[in-house]
Design a protein around this motif. Structure first.
Motif, mmCIF file in Angstrom:
data_model
loop_
_atom_site.group_PDB
_atom_site.id
_atom_site.type_symbol
_atom_site.label_atom_id
_atom_site.label_comp_id
_atom_site.label_asym_id
_atom_site.label_seq_id
_atom_site.Cartn_x
_atom_site.Cartn_y
_atom_site.Cartn_z
ATOM 1 N N UNK A 167 -0.521 -33.436 -1.621
ATOM 2 C CA UNK A 167 0.305 -32.484 -2.353
ATOM 3 C C UNK A 167 1.769 -32.744 -2.017
ATOM 4 N N UNK A 168 2.598 -32.843 -3.054
ATOM 5 C CA UNK A 168 4.004 -33.212 -2.882
ATOM 6 C C UNK A 168 4.904 -32.212 -3.573
ATOM 7 N N UNK A 169 5.948 -31.790 -2.854
ATOM 8 C CA UNK A 169 6.957 -30.886 -3.407
ATOM 9 C C UNK A 169 8.314 -31.583 -3.331
ATOM 10 N N UNK A 170 9.015 -31.620 -4.465
ATOM 11 C CA UNK A 170 10.281 -32.324 -4.550
ATOM 12 C C UNK A 170 11.442 -31.360 -4.736
ATOM 13 N N UNK A 171 12.579 -31.726 -4.174
ATOM 14 C CA UNK A 171 13.776 -30.908 -4.317
ATOM 15 C C UNK A 171 14.355 -31.068 -5.714
ATOM 16 N N UNK A 172 15.198 -30.121 -6.146
ATOM 17 C CA UNK A 172 15.806 -30.234 -7.474
ATOM 18 C C UNK A 172 16.830 -31.351 -7.566
ATOM 19 N N UNK A 173 17.343 -31.815 -6.425
ATOM 20 C CA UNK A 173 18.292 -32.927 -6.429
ATOM 21 C C UNK A 173 17.619 -34.172 -7.010
ATOM 22 N N UNK A 174 18.272 -34.818 -7.948
ATOM 23 C CA UNK A 174 17.636 -35.940 -8.628
ATOM 24 C C UNK A 174 16.522 -35.454 -9.531
ATOM 25 N N UNK A 175 16.790 -34.398 -10.303
ATOM 26 C CA UNK A 175 15.746 -33.760 -11.097
ATOM 27 C C UNK A 175 15.080 -34.719 -12.080
ATOM 28 N N UNK A 176 15.837 -35.667 -12.623
ATOM 29 C CA UNK A 176 15.256 -36.603 -13.578
ATOM 30 C C UNK A 176 14.162 -37.442 -12.920
ATOM 31 N N UNK A 177 14.443 -37.928 -11.696
ATOM 32 C CA UNK A 177 13.441 -38.698 -10.956
ATOM 33 C C UNK A 177 12.247 -37.809 -10.630
ATOM 34 N N UNK A 178 12.547 -36.594 -10.173
ATOM 35 C CA UNK A 178 11.473 -35.672 -9.821
ATOM 36 C C UNK A 178 10.583 -35.344 -11.001
#
Length: 248
Positions: free
Chosen positions: A24-35
């Motif tokens: 399970x992976x949670x990504x920050x909003x920074x770099x939203x396009x990549x996320x």
């Protein structure tokens, strides 16, 4: 294991691709396009509205931001005592990281490479920790530094990529200056060094050097000329300066 990534750049993207849905992976909003791209590809990936939401959802927090903003990013986060923080930021000491992430119980400095996407990144760690091994072993294995100066030395070695590629670009330009078409010159140089790179997977540097250095031969002539002009000493001085900067 739930992983939270603060920073969504190339290293984060590579690690998540290497995991390939395995956690399970949670990504920050920074770099939203990549996320968002990763979230669209992998059902186990979620883009969170804030960095704090990432930390709240994860048991292991991977920090992959620029060194210049690391302190400011961490100042806005609240960590739990059970958090393990894996820091993929060069040049920030373990003591500073422990101070900035308190009360997180464990902080580990790491050097993951973009090859993690293909599970071919040998990741350096300091200090050793089971959570770091669990993440990075499947992505190409780990090497554990005995102390922080050794870790900084391993980090220093990773700064040689641009110089190495510039060396290859110089050879390519020389070929072009001698009448070889630019596309042909680049293809040829890439092929030459790709083959050597494959050999590195199974042969030692010493053995390969011996194979390519016939006494009195042309390889030996170029090597001797570069050594005569102080190229190895220049490289060592440049590495020493980087190492000193990292330990400062």
């Amino acid at each position: 294991m739930a992983y939270g990534f603060i920073g969504a750049g190339r290293i984060t993207k590579a690690i998540v691709e290497g995991l390939d849905g395995g956690a399970e992976v949670f990504l920050s909003p920074r770099g939203r396009q990549v996320g968002q791209e990763l979230a669209d590809r992998f059902p186990n990936v979620t883009v969170c509205p804030t960095n704090q939401a990432v930390a709240d959802a994860a048991s292991v927090v991977v920090l992959a931001v620029g060194a210049s903003i690391t302190r400011d990013v961490l100042a806005d986060l609240r960590f739990r005592p059970d958090h393990v923080v894996l820091c993929a930021v060069a040049g920030v000491s373990l003591t500073k990281l422990q101070d900035w992430t308190a009360p997180a119980a464990h902080v580990v400095r790491t050097i993951p490479m973009p090859q993690a996407a293909h599970r071919q990144s040998r990741t350096a760690l300091f200090p050793d920790h089971a959570a770091a091994r669990e993440l990075f072993e499947p992505l190409g294995g780990v090497i554990v530094a005995a102390d922080e100066p050794m870790f900084d030395a391993l980090t220093t070695a990773t700064t040689t990529f641009a110089a190495h590629l510039d060396y290859l670009t110089t050879i390519t330009g020389w070929l072009t200056a001698h009448g070889v078409a630019p596309d042909t010159a680049e293809t040829y140089v890439r092929h030459l060094y790709a083959q050597v790179g494959q050999s590195l997977a199974t042969e030692s540097l010493t053995d390969l050097a011996g194979e390519h250095t016939t006494p009195g031969g042309l390889n030996e002539q170029l090597l001797t000329d570069l050594r005569h002009h102080g190229v190895p000493d220049t490289v060592r001085r440049a590495l020493d300066a980087i190492h000193a900067r990292l330990g400062g």
